[in-house]
Design a protein around this motif. Sequence first.
Motif, PDB file in Angstrom:
ATOM      1  N   ALA A   1      32.247  32.550  42.164  1.00 48.38           N
ATOM      2  CA  ALA A   1      33.609  32.661  42.700  1.00 48.38           C
ATOM      3  C   ALA A   1      33.754  33.918  43.549  1.00 48.38           C
ATOM      4  O   ALA A   1      34.356  33.896  44.623  1.00 48.38           O
ATOM      5  N   GLN A   2      33.202  35.031  43.061  1.00 51.28           N
ATOM      6  CA  GLN A   2      33.341  36.297  43.777  1.00 51.28           C
ATOM      7  C   GLN A   2      32.410  36.385  44.983  1.00 51.28           C
ATOM      8  O   GLN A   2      32.816  36.857  46.051  1.00 51.28           O
ATOM      9  N   ALA A   3      31.177  35.928  44.827  1.00 54.39           N
ATOM     10  CA  ALA A   3      30.180  36.123  45.880  1.00 54.39           C
ATOM     11  C   ALA A   3      30.248  35.060  46.972  1.00 54.39           C
ATOM     12  O   ALA A   3      29.924  35.344  48.135  1.00 54.39           O
ATOM     13  N   ILE A   4      30.682  33.843  46.631  1.00 56.61           N
ATOM     14  CA  ILE A   4      30.593  32.733  47.586  1.00 56.61           C
ATOM     15  C   ILE A   4      31.943  32.067  47.843  1.00 56.61           C
ATOM     16  O   ILE A   4      32.395  31.955  48.984  1.00 56.61           O
TER      17      ILE A   4
ATOM     18  N   THR B   1      33.813  39.572  31.708  1.00 58.31           N
ATOM     19  CA  THR B   1      33.771  39.610  33.168  1.00 58.31           C
ATOM     20  C   THR B   1      32.563  40.408  33.635  1.00 58.31           C
ATOM     21  O   THR B   1      32.148  41.383  32.985  1.00 58.31           O
ATOM     22  N   VAL B   2      32.017  40.006  34.766  1.00 58.17           N
ATOM     23  CA  VAL B   2      30.863  40.689  35.347  1.00 58.17           C
ATOM     24  C   VAL B   2      31.219  42.114  35.756  1.00 58.17           C
ATOM     25  O   VAL B   2      30.430  43.042  35.566  1.00 58.17           O
ATOM     26  N   ALA B   3      32.406  42.295  36.301  1.00 54.89           N
ATOM     27  CA  ALA B   3      32.807  43.616  36.787  1.00 54.89           C
ATOM     28  C   ALA B   3      32.823  44.643  35.651  1.00 54.89           C
ATOM     29  O   ALA B   3      32.368  45.784  35.826  1.00 54.89           O
ATOM     30  N   MET B   4      33.308  44.262  34.483  1.00 53.99           N
ATOM     31  CA  MET B   4      33.362  45.196  33.351  1.00 53.99           C
ATOM     32  C   MET B   4      31.975  45.471  32.790  1.00 53.99           C
ATOM     33  O   MET B   4      31.683  46.599  32.354  1.00 53.99           O
ATOM     34  N   MET B   5      31.102  44.478  32.817  1.00 51.79           N
ATOM     35  CA  MET B   5      29.726  44.700  32.350  1.00 51.79           C
ATOM     36  C   MET B   5      29.016  45.696  33.259  1.00 51.79           C
ATOM     37  O   MET B   5      28.304  46.593  32.780  1.00 51.79           O
TER      38      MET B   5
END
Length: 297
Positions: free
Chosen positions: A105-108, A227-231
């Motif tokens: 969702a974020q990258a594409i 979430t990826v951002a928090m990791m």
Amino acid sequence: MRRDNVNDFLAFIAVARQRSFTRAAAQLGVSQSALSYTIRMLEARLGLRLLTRTTRSVSLTEAGERLLQRIGPRFDEIESEIAALNVLRDKPAGTVRITSVEHAAQAILWPAMAGLMHDYPDINVEIINDYNVTDIVAERYDAGVRLGEQVDMDMIAMRIGPDFRMAVAAAPSYFERHAPPLTPQDLTNHACIRLRLPTSGGFYIWEFGKEGRELKVRVQGRAVFNTVAMMRQAALDGMGLAYLPDDVVEADISEGRLLHVLADWCPPRPGYHLYYPSRRQPSPAFALVVDAVRYRG
């Protein structure tokens, strides 16, 4: 009302407005005799005379005038609505719902949708992150995004991104206290930053492969996120090892904020695919979404 009755009323409206069987027949694309017969049958069915005919003119009776005033605007409204639908064909509109994993969702997805929504202000896009393989038909999604290997065979699948690798990385401050892992099995002795799967409630299992050998490791750690951002942020803060798509941490690794380990155990993964049911008739809005995310690499 029977369909042929509707056609009879349309024939009456044409004659009543044209005040001529000849002009009305040309408008409807029928013969004058066929049109005259249709009107006679309509009058017989209603038991009322609707038109007064002479050799030179056609006029409405009181009943015919009343019928025209009542049904004429209704058919005009129907034609207007159909014309409005034709406009939508040229001006795509509506909502497209997509289920995706966060990284895709974020990258594409969002980079492509941001441009599309700017160009087509009547298109709405709803992106819901979900790590499970969602039944998009049952959940009323228009499409889903998952890795190519996760897409069901009965779906149309289209690649929207290149192959990519996962990366295991941690901050230099973490490695000041712990020796870097040399194999995936060594991760059991490390603090790992874990991903909680929002739908199932379980933890994401780290996957590795090398020379045909595949390993799955259930890591442990005190820091848990969904979430990826928090990791990524927890890894930067020295809380442990994170397992993230390489493009998420590429800049951090190149600039020394994170150190990359076990790179030889992280083979390429099949890129993300957009998938949707094979028996759908795509709307103009959905067709634009498909074209916007299509991988052209």
